[in-house]
Design a protein around this motif. Structure first.
Motif, mmCIF file in Angstrom:
data_model
loop_
_atom_site.group_PDB
_atom_site.id
_atom_site.type_symbol
_atom_site.label_atom_id
_atom_site.label_comp_id
_atom_site.label_asym_id
_atom_site.label_seq_id
_atom_site.Cartn_x
_atom_site.Cartn_y
_atom_site.Cartn_z
ATOM 1 N N ALA A 51 0.825 -1.213 0.000
ATOM 2 C CA ALA A 51 0.000 0.000 0.000
ATOM 3 C C ALA A 51 0.856 1.259 0.000
ATOM 4 C CB ALA A 51 -0.919 0.007 1.204
ATOM 5 N N MET A 52 2.123 1.140 0.298
ATOM 6 C CA MET A 52 3.007 2.297 0.385
ATOM 7 C C MET A 52 3.468 2.787 -0.989
ATOM 8 S SD MET A 52 3.025 3.063 3.494
ATOM 9 C CE MET A 52 4.324 4.260 3.559
ATOM 10 N N LYS A 53 3.151 2.056 -2.042
ATOM 11 C CA LYS A 53 3.545 2.489 -3.382
ATOM 12 C C LYS A 53 2.857 3.792 -3.775
ATOM 13 C CE LYS A 53 4.595 -2.090 -5.119
ATOM 14 N NZ LYS A 53 4.218 -3.137 -6.056
ATOM 15 N N ASP A 54 1.645 3.983 -3.320
ATOM 16 C CA ASP A 54 0.882 5.185 -3.637
ATOM 17 C C ASP A 54 1.176 6.267 -2.588
ATOM 18 O OD1 ASP A 54 -0.900 7.044 -4.528
ATOM 19 O OD2 ASP A 54 -2.693 5.860 -4.080
ATOM 20 N N PRO A 55 1.706 7.422 -2.987
ATOM 21 C CA PRO A 55 2.040 8.475 -2.019
ATOM 22 C C PRO A 55 0.841 8.987 -1.214
ATOM 23 C CG PRO A 55 3.051 8.957 -4.145
ATOM 24 C CD PRO A 55 2.147 7.771 -4.334
ATOM 25 N N ARG A 56 -0.359 8.799 -1.718
ATOM 26 C CA ARG A 56 -1.540 9.234 -0.966
ATOM 27 C C ARG A 56 -1.712 8.425 0.320
ATOM 28 N NH1 ARG A 56 -5.767 8.815 -5.716
ATOM 29 N NH2 ARG A 56 -4.424 7.018 -6.060
ATOM 30 N N ASN A 57 -1.108 7.246 0.357
ATOM 31 C CA ASN A 57 -1.210 6.397 1.551
ATOM 32 C C ASN A 57 -0.132 6.696 2.585
ATOM 33 O OD1 ASN A 57 -3.368 5.059 0.404
ATOM 34 N ND2 ASN A 57 -2.103 3.461 -0.494
ATOM 35 N N TRP A 58 0.719 7.659 2.325
ATOM 36 C CA TRP A 58 1.836 7.930 3.229
ATOM 37 C C TRP A 58 1.448 8.802 4.417
ATOM 38 C CZ3 TRP A 58 6.260 9.448 -0.661
ATOM 39 C CH2 TRP A 58 6.560 8.344 -1.453
ATOM 40 N N VAL A 59 0.297 9.449 4.358
ATOM 41 C CA VAL A 59 -0.084 10.407 5.400
ATOM 42 C C VAL A 59 -0.288 9.715 6.748
ATOM 43 C CG1 VAL A 59 -1.821 12.087 6.123
ATOM 44 C CG2 VAL A 59 -1.072 12.015 3.746
ATOM 45 N N ARG A 60 -1.058 8.666 6.771
ATOM 46 C CA ARG A 60 -1.341 7.996 8.049
ATOM 47 C C ARG A 60 -0.095 7.392 8.688
ATOM 48 N NH1 ARG A 60 -6.953 4.883 8.179
ATOM 49 N NH2 ARG A 60 -6.212 4.636 10.295
ATOM 50 N N PRO A 61 0.747 6.675 7.929
ATOM 51 C CA PRO A 61 1.966 6.159 8.559
ATOM 52 C C PRO A 61 2.904 7.279 9.011
ATOM 53 C CG PRO A 61 1.568 5.014 6.499
ATOM 54 C CD PRO A 61 0.580 6.115 6.579
ATOM 55 N N ALA A 62 2.984 8.359 8.227
ATOM 56 C CA ALA A 62 3.842 9.478 8.626
ATOM 57 C C ALA A 62 3.328 10.115 9.915
ATOM 58 C CB ALA A 62 3.915 10.510 7.506
ATOM 59 N N ALA A 63 2.011 10.276 10.005
ATOM 60 C CA ALA A 63 1.422 10.832 11.227
ATOM 61 C C ALA A 63 1.654 9.886 12.408
ATOM 62 C CB ALA A 63 -0.072 11.074 11.026
ATOM 63 N N ALA A 64 1.542 8.588 12.160
ATOM 64 C CA ALA A 64 1.768 7.615 13.232
ATOM 65 C C ALA A 64 3.216 7.657 13.712
ATOM 66 C CB ALA A 64 1.399 6.207 12.754
ATOM 67 N N VAL A 65 4.155 7.816 12.777
ATOM 68 C CA VAL A 65 5.566 7.916 13.159
ATOM 69 C C VAL A 65 5.792 9.175 13.985
ATOM 70 C CG1 VAL A 65 7.889 8.329 12.251
ATOM 71 C CG2 VAL A 65 6.472 6.531 11.280
ATOM 72 N N ALA A 66 5.197 10.289 13.555
ATOM 73 C CA ALA A 66 5.370 11.556 14.272
ATOM 74 C C ALA A 66 4.762 11.480 15.672
ATOM 75 C CB ALA A 66 4.743 12.689 13.476
ATOM 76 N N VAL A 67 3.534 11.009 15.763
ATOM 77 C CA VAL A 67 2.860 10.912 17.064
ATOM 78 C C VAL A 67 3.594 9.933 17.972
ATOM 79 C CG1 VAL A 67 0.746 10.131 18.219
ATOM 80 C CG2 VAL A 67 0.598 11.619 16.225
ATOM 81 N N GLY A 68 3.971 8.796 17.423
ATOM 82 C CA GLY A 68 4.692 7.809 18.226
ATOM 83 C C GLY A 68 6.037 8.334 18.699
#
Length: 116
Positions: A51-68
């Motif tokens: 699912a990471m191939k599409d840049p539109r899917n990067w928002v949630r994991p990036a937010a999770a990394v930031a929050v975590g």
């Protein structure tokens, strides 16, 4: 005029006096940071690499990394401060005990001089 200035100063002094936080605040903050870290880890765990191939899917994991990352750092700082306070308490107790022993030795020395 001087009386009103004094009253304003008194009011400001009272308004800006330090306030101790509630006792359970530290526990609540620690629990909240731990929960945020766990939720962020769960969010990252649920993502598939395909699912990471599409840049539109990067928002949630990036937010999770930031929050975590922020929550984990906050939790580490909170625990470090708690450990620091405990070390300071132990030092204070040791210092008090040493002062009591020194005072006791001094008292005994003065009593011996008085008995001569």
């Amino acid at each position: 005029m001087a009386q009103s200035t004094f009253d304003i100063e008194t009011l400001l002094r009272e308004a800006l006096s330090p306030v101790d936080p509630p006792e359970r605040l530290g526990v609540r903050v620690e629990n909240t940071l731990r929960n945020l870290s766990e939720l962020a880890a769960d969010e990252l765990e649920s993502w598939e690499l395909t699912a990471m191939k599409d840049p539109r899917n990067w928002v949630r994991p990036a937010a999770a990394v930031a929050v975590g990352g922020v929550a984990g750092t906050g939790l580490a700082v909170l625990r470090w401060r708690q450990a620091s306070k405990q070390r300071n308490r132990k030092r204070a107790v040791a210092l008090d005990k040493a002062a009591e022993e020194a005072a006791d030795l001094l008292r005994r020395g003065v009593e011996r001089l008085g008995n001569r």
